[in-house]
Enzyme design. Structure first.
Site, mmCIF file in Angstrom:
data_model
loop_
_atom_site.group_PDB
_atom_site.id
_atom_site.type_symbol
_atom_site.label_atom_id
_atom_site.label_comp_id
_atom_site.label_asym_id
_atom_site.label_seq_id
_atom_site.Cartn_x
_atom_site.Cartn_y
_atom_site.Cartn_z
ATOM 1 C CB SER A 1 -3.092 1.674 -3.065
ATOM 2 O OG SER A 1 -4.132 2.489 -3.973
ATOM 3 C CE1 TYR B 1 -0.207 6.336 -2.022
ATOM 4 C CE2 TYR B 1 -2.049 5.588 -3.763
ATOM 5 C CZ TYR B 1 -1.255 5.600 -2.385
ATOM 6 O OH TYR B 1 -2.248 4.975 -1.562
HETATM 7 P P1 NAP Z 1 -3.666 9.781 5.922
HETATM 8 O O1 NAP Z 1 -4.816 10.388 6.616
HETATM 9 O O2 NAP Z 1 -2.949 10.999 4.979
HETATM 10 O O3 NAP Z 1 -2.451 9.478 7.116
HETATM 11 C C1 NAP Z 1 -1.060 9.015 6.706
HETATM 12 C C2 NAP Z 1 -0.365 8.342 7.960
HETATM 13 O O4 NAP Z 1 0.824 8.070 7.410
HETATM 14 C C3 NAP Z 1 -0.237 9.374 9.021
HETATM 15 O O5 NAP Z 1 -0.710 8.746 10.151
HETATM 16 C C4 NAP Z 1 1.118 9.910 8.815
HETATM 17 O O6 NAP Z 1 1.801 10.148 10.310
HETATM 18 C C5 NAP Z 1 1.497 8.557 8.489
HETATM 19 N N1 NAP Z 1 2.946 8.714 7.860
HETATM 20 C C6 NAP Z 1 3.430 9.499 6.650
HETATM 21 N N2 NAP Z 1 4.580 9.413 6.772
HETATM 22 C C7 NAP Z 1 5.320 8.941 7.674
HETATM 23 C C8 NAP Z 1 6.638 8.526 8.187
HETATM 24 N N3 NAP Z 1 7.638 8.948 7.361
HETATM 25 N N4 NAP Z 1 6.759 8.088 9.210
HETATM 26 C C9 NAP Z 1 5.758 7.591 10.066
HETATM 27 N N5 NAP Z 1 4.478 7.836 9.889
HETATM 28 C C10 NAP Z 1 4.347 8.490 8.452
HETATM 29 O O7 NAP Z 1 -3.724 8.822 4.902
HETATM 30 P P2 NAP Z 1 -4.727 7.317 5.086
HETATM 31 O O8 NAP Z 1 -5.760 7.488 4.086
HETATM 32 O O9 NAP Z 1 -5.098 6.974 6.399
HETATM 33 O O10 NAP Z 1 -3.699 6.265 4.620
HETATM 34 C C11 NAP Z 1 -3.003 5.156 5.450
HETATM 35 C C12 NAP Z 1 -2.799 4.218 4.124
HETATM 36 O O11 NAP Z 1 -3.424 3.781 3.385
HETATM 37 C C13 NAP Z 1 -1.454 4.708 3.224
HETATM 38 O O12 NAP Z 1 -0.378 3.827 3.223
HETATM 39 C C14 NAP Z 1 -2.196 5.083 2.067
HETATM 40 O O13 NAP Z 1 -1.449 4.999 0.858
HETATM 41 C C15 NAP Z 1 -3.589 3.802 1.972
HETATM 42 N N6 NAP Z 1 -4.480 4.027 1.387
HETATM 43 C C16 NAP Z 1 -5.312 5.108 1.382
HETATM 44 C C17 NAP Z 1 -6.376 5.236 0.570
HETATM 45 C C18 NAP Z 1 -7.281 6.374 0.737
HETATM 46 O O14 NAP Z 1 -7.948 6.872 -0.141
HETATM 47 N N7 NAP Z 1 -7.187 7.263 1.911
HETATM 48 C C19 NAP Z 1 -6.597 4.492 -0.313
HETATM 49 C C20 NAP Z 1 -5.668 3.331 -0.530
HETATM 50 C C21 NAP Z 1 -4.519 3.067 0.139
HETATM 51 P P3 NAP Z 1 1.837 11.756 10.795
HETATM 52 O O15 NAP Z 1 0.336 12.423 10.652
HETATM 53 O O16 NAP Z 1 2.045 11.341 12.391
HETATM 54 O O17 NAP Z 1 2.865 12.469 10.181
#
Ligand code: NAP
Length: 253
Positions: free
Chosen positions: A147, A160
């Site tokens: 991130s 985070y």
């Molecule tokens: P999201 O929609 O909240 O999805 C989070 C994902 O992580 C879900 O598929 C969830 O699985 C999985 N997860 C969480 N805990 C887990 C565990 N213990 N074991 C296996 N899976 C787990 O978030 P997103 O935005 O797609 O984020 C994906 C990645 O991008 C993350 O690493 C996040 O930090 C990074 N990111 C996001 C943003 C943003 O603005 N959205 C910006 C920068 C970086 P389940 O639903 O199956 O539990």
């Protein structure tokens, strides 16, 4: 250079947290590029099985595996299952993550642990399982979803940001350690991406204000992140190692 620089045919790609959000889009893109694709999920079983069905109907080779990537027993079982079905994972996307918006002084030890265990330890556990076969085969790609906060830090998101900063250090260290074995390790550092994670943290007005502050005038989509992952996983990126690809539309704070 191969005749198909963006093809992932004959590769096995595991994406953690691929039932929804960014991970699901990465799964769609790598499956379309020809990889045998493993959708890892933890709680989003319905979404993961729907994605499995959709991609299978399009002729992609896909499996879905439930595992909590913060637990070594789950991670070991997941890799053993993939190995038994298809063989060794040679493309790994450490995407699963959780966010936490909290003043540091109001953050509990349990919250710290949950964020670190998911965002940092999960990548360690999955990489540790994937690497021996990658080393034996003298080929592998790992992409860690970090991130911009991991580069810049962020008020009210110190834990985070620290987990993502750790993931960036892990990326650069592993790139140096594994490069001699033909393995490339890189990170993507997105700014705000339109997913559930962002919607939980910001209301509509905050998202509009944020978009106005980004030179490209919009937030990233999961597709933007998936396209960058495809590049980093593909033969075209064979000399890209130890990089952190900023994906923030030119946004600087
Ligand atoms: P999201 O929609 O909240 O999805 C989070 C994902 O992580 C879900 O598929 C969830 O699985 C999985 N997860 C969480 N805990 C887990 C565990 N213990 N074991 C296996 N899976 C787990 O978030 P997103 O935005 O797609 O984020 C994906 C990645 O991008 C993350 O690493 C996040 O930090 C990074 N990111 C996001 C943003 C943003 O603005 N959205 C910006 C920068 C970086 P389940 O639903 O199956 O539990």
């Amino acid at each position: 250079m191969t005749a198909e620089p963006y093809s992932l045919k004959r590769h096995i790609c595991l994406i953690t947290g691929a039932g929804r959000g960014i991970g699901a889009e990465v799964a769609r893109v790598v499956a379309a590029a020809g990889a045998s694709t493993v959708i890892n999920y933890h709680t989003s079983e319905r979404e993961a099985l729907q994605l499995l069905e959709d991609l299978t109907a399009r002729g992609c080779q896909v499996m879905a595996v439930k595992a909590d990537i913060s637990k070594s027993r789950d991670v070991e079982a997941m890799f053993a299952g993939i190995q038994a079905e298809w063989g060794p994972v040679d493309l790994l996307v450490n995407n699963a993550g959780v966010s936490l918006k909290r003043l540091l002084t109001e953050t509990s030890e349990a919250e710290w642990q949950q964020v670190m265990d998911t965002n940092l330890k999960g990548a360690f556990l999955c990489s540790r399982q994937a690497l021996p076969a990658m080393v034996r085969n003298r080929f592998g790609r790992i992409v860690n979803i970090a991130s911009v906060w991991g580069l810049r830090g962020a008020s009210c998101e110190a834990v985070y940001a620290a987990s993502k900063g750790g993931l960036i250090a892990l990326t650069r260290s592993l790139a140096a350690e594994m490069g001699p074995s033909g393995i490339c390790v890189n990170a993507v550092a997105p700014g705000p991406v339109q997913t559930d994670m962002l919607n939980q943290e910001l209301d509509h007005d905050e998202i509009t204000a944020l978009a106005a502050d980004i030179p490209l005038g919009r937030l990233a989509t999961p597709g933007d992140v998936a396209a960058t992952c495809l590049f980093l996983l593909s033969p075209a990126a064979g000399y890209v190692n130890g990089q952190v690809v900023g994906l923030d539309g030119g946004w600087k704070v």
